[in-house]
Enzyme design. Structure first.
Site, PDB file in Angstrom:
ATOM      1  N   HIS A 164       5.449 -44.810 -22.128  1.00 13.21           N
ATOM      2  CA  HIS A 164       6.642 -44.175 -22.728  1.00 13.21           C
ATOM      3  C   HIS A 164       6.654 -42.673 -22.448  1.00 13.21           C
ATOM      4  CE1 HIS A 164       6.867 -47.937 -25.096  1.00 13.21           C
ATOM      5  NE2 HIS A 164       5.565 -47.765 -25.196  1.00 13.21           N
ATOM      6  N   SER A 285      15.303 -21.099  -3.712  1.00 14.14           N
ATOM      7  CA  SER A 285      16.664 -21.111  -4.226  1.00 14.14           C
ATOM      8  C   SER A 285      17.460 -20.018  -3.526  1.00 14.14           C
ATOM      9  CB  SER A 285      16.637 -20.865  -5.733  1.00 14.14           C
ATOM     10  OG  SER A 285      17.859 -20.314  -6.170  1.00 14.14           O
ATOM     11  N   LYS A 291      12.119 -19.199  -7.505  1.00 13.44           N
ATOM     12  CA  LYS A 291      12.023 -20.659  -7.522  1.00 13.44           C
ATOM     13  C   LYS A 291      11.172 -21.243  -6.419  1.00 13.44           C
ATOM     14  CE  LYS A 291      13.589 -23.154  -9.935  1.00 13.44           C
ATOM     15  NZ  LYS A 291      14.912 -23.788 -10.048  1.00 13.44           N
ATOM     16  N   GLU A 298      12.454 -34.940  -5.143  1.00 16.39           N
ATOM     17  CA  GLU A 298      13.752 -35.262  -5.743  1.00 16.39           C
ATOM     18  C   GLU A 298      14.577 -36.166  -4.827  1.00 16.39           C
ATOM     19  OE1 GLU A 298      15.429 -31.749  -8.383  1.00 16.39           O
ATOM     20  OE2 GLU A 298      14.620 -31.001  -6.514  1.00 16.39           O
ATOM     21  N   GLN A 330      30.200 -57.764  11.163  1.00 16.36           N
ATOM     22  CA  GLN A 330      29.959 -56.487  11.849  1.00 16.36           C
ATOM     23  C   GLN A 330      29.530 -55.398  10.851  1.00 16.36           C
ATOM     24  OE1 GLN A 330      32.564 -55.327  15.217  1.00 16.36           O
ATOM     25  NE2 GLN A 330      33.229 -53.683  13.866  1.00 16.36           N
TER      26      GLN A 330
HETATM   27  N1  ARG Z   1      30.761 -56.109  17.351  1.00 21.23           N
HETATM   28  C1  ARG Z   1      30.665 -57.437  16.847  1.00 21.23           C
HETATM   29  C2  ARG Z   1      29.720 -57.493  15.634  1.00 21.23           C
HETATM   30  O1  ARG Z   1      29.032 -56.547  15.445  1.00 21.23           O
HETATM   31  C3  ARG Z   1      30.120 -58.336  17.914  1.00 21.23           C
HETATM   32  C4  ARG Z   1      30.538 -59.723  17.785  1.00 21.23           C
HETATM   33  C5  ARG Z   1      31.999 -59.838  18.019  1.00 21.23           C
HETATM   34  N2  ARG Z   1      32.401 -61.223  18.015  1.00 21.23           N
HETATM   35  C6  ARG Z   1      33.660 -61.582  17.937  1.00 21.23           C
HETATM   36  N3  ARG Z   1      33.904 -62.856  17.925  1.00 21.23           N
HETATM   37  N4  ARG Z   1      34.663 -60.716  17.896  1.00 21.23           N
HETATM   38  O2  ARG Z   1      29.649 -58.431  14.904  1.00 21.23           O
END
Ligand code: ARG
Length: 472
Positions: A164, A285, A291, A298, A330
């Site tokens: 604590h 600082s 400081k 941090e 993606q």
């Molecule tokens: N840039 C795409 C990704 O990172 C690659 C795959 C794209 N595939 C597609 N069917 N458009 O996922």
């Protein structure tokens, strides 16, 4: 608009993509980091196409040479992207075709970007998680070296242990530092397990369902150092568990670093004064000339929010996705790249900060020598005489109450008490408290010293795991 052969789908969509579509959907700004792994995947794929008789050996050789050229261009920083390069995969295929002509145009036979990107990202993750676990072990070594300096056994530095954030019982500093090393070793172990599970090749799954062409995913998987090839094509292209696991491993590691950071922020205050940072790992600082701040500690604490955010973001992206590939996937890359990058920086900075810091033995020990931190030892002294612990606890509690309300030193009260006497009062002398922590795994000099060997053995295991994974 005329058909634009610069785009992959110019047959079906001759108009070409809108500028806004490209700006929104292109991943090249961030997935260019995958160049090395995309080339590794393409090399394996070309060899597979040659084995399948889909490329003649002359064609395969031409593509391999083109891939070498492209590799050289990336390594030299001279690769030139063009506007229609939507992602790293299309950019590399375009360039290979420029160099190798028709043979290059055969590179994408029996392959989709869906299995291609999954392959490249697994290769990237494997390699970069190893870098993270490497840095973890450097920090563990740093903690062990600091513990060695502080001394594990008799005569080693001790400080108050807290619960604590109130003084509880004295502990060896080495034991305290080792506590963090143990949690970091679990992080390394988790990362190694994540790499093992990620080490399956998706190449050959195609867009989602495989292909009518006679390719064999097993030898390509072996060539790339994967443990096995996928068993299910839909799973292969849609699975991002390995990214989620990597992000969790890093988020938890980040939480551990945050806790270490918080401790150093406290320890380096005037109020605690337990440690002093080297000037090279301190910040000043812009306004307050006096400081000396612990910004590394941090930020080690602060970055954990972002690492947890990256994990939550990806899980949220994944949760509603139907099989198999969806463009949402993606969104896996930026959090992954960011978390790896940030945690590698944090590990390096914290290792440097701790390696160069100085502990203040006097301040730590003076705080730990507060007689109240030996209250439990008094109760246990009575337990050894056959008094039930609950009664002993109450007796000592009453003496502590008297001590804090009257200001009479606890040792005087104990010495004068009919239940205790001078022998018990000796337990309150400076330095005695920590030596009473004798049980296995405890924080006194005896068990702390014993732990050192176990800790080094665990570091050895982690290093061997790492070597095995590096050999892939
Ligand atoms: N840039 C795409 C990704 O990172 C690659 C795959 C794209 N595939 C597609 N069917 N458009 O996922």
């Amino acid at each position: 608009m005329a058909s634009d052969p610069g785009h992959l789908w110019h047959g079906r969509l001759p108009t070409g993509p809108a500028e806004e579509l490209m700006a929104f959907t292109a991943s090249l700004p961030f997935d260019r980091h995958l160049w090395h792994d995309d080339i590794t995947g393409s090399r394996a794929h070309v060899n597979g196409l040659e084995r399948a008789g889909l490329l003649t050996s002359d064609e395969a050789e031409a593509v391999r040479r083109a891939l070498d050229v492209v590799h050289g261009e990336f390594a030299a920083g001279s690769f030139v992207f063009v506007g229609s390069d939507e992602d790293i995969h299309t950019a590399i295929e375009r360039r290979v075709t420029e160099i190798a002509g028709d043979a290059g145009a055969k590179l994408h036979t029996a392959r989709s970007r869906n299995d291609q990107v999954a392959t490249a990202l697994r290769l990237w993750t494997r390699r970069n998680l190893l870098e993270v676990s490497d840095r973890i072990l450097v920090l563990v070594d740093t903690l062990v070296a600091s513990a060695d300096d502080a001394g594990w056994g008799e005569g080693g530095i001790y400080l108050p242990g807290y619960t604590h954030l109130q003084r509880a019982q004295p502990v060896q500093l080495a034991h305290h530092l080792a506590a963090h090393a143990w949690s970091l070793l679990r992080d390394a172990d988790r990362i190694h397990a994540t790499i093992e599970r990620a080490n399956v090749s998706p190449l050959g799954a195609g867009a989602l369902a495989g292909t009518s062409l006679p390719i064999d995913p097993a030898p390509t998987a072996r060539e790339m150092g994967f443990r096995a090839a996928f068993a299910n094509s839909l799973d292969a292209v849609s699975d991002r568990d390995f990214v989620a696991e990597a992000l969790f491993d890093i988020a938890l590691l980040g939480v551990h670093l945050s806790r270490i950071g918080e401790e150093w922020v406290l320890w380096t205050t005037e109020e605690f004064g337990f440690a002093r940072l080297d000037d090279a790992f301190s910040t000043g600082s812009s306004m307050l000339p006096q400081k000396k701040n612990a910004d590394v500690a941090e930020l080690a604490r602060g970055k954990s929010g972002r690492l947890i955010g990256n994990l939550t973001g990806l899980l949220t992206t994944l949760k509603g996705l139907p099989l198999a590939y969806n463009r949402d996937l993606q969104e896996d890359k930026e959090p992954l790249f960011d978390s790896v990058n940030q945690v590698v920086l944090a590990l390096g900075a914290l290792s440097g900060m701790i390696a160069t810091a100085k502990f203040d033995r006097q301040r730590m020990q003076a705080a730990a020598d507060d007689p109240l931190t030996s209250a439990t030892d008094l109760a246990e002294w009575l337990v050894r005489k056959g008094v039930p612990f609950r009664r002993a606890h109450a007796l000592v509690g009453a003496l502590v109450q008297q001590c804090v309300s009257t200001g009479t030193p606890l040792a005087d009260l104990v010495a004068a008490s009919p239940d205790f006497g001078p022998q018990a009062a000796a337990l309150l002398a400076p330095g005695v408290g920590v030596s009473m922590r004798t049980s296995p795994g405890g924080a006194g000099p005896g068990p702390s010293l014993g732990q050192r060997e176990k800790l080094l053995a665990a570091v050895g295991v982690a290093r061997r795991e790492q070597e095995d994974l590096r050999a892939l």
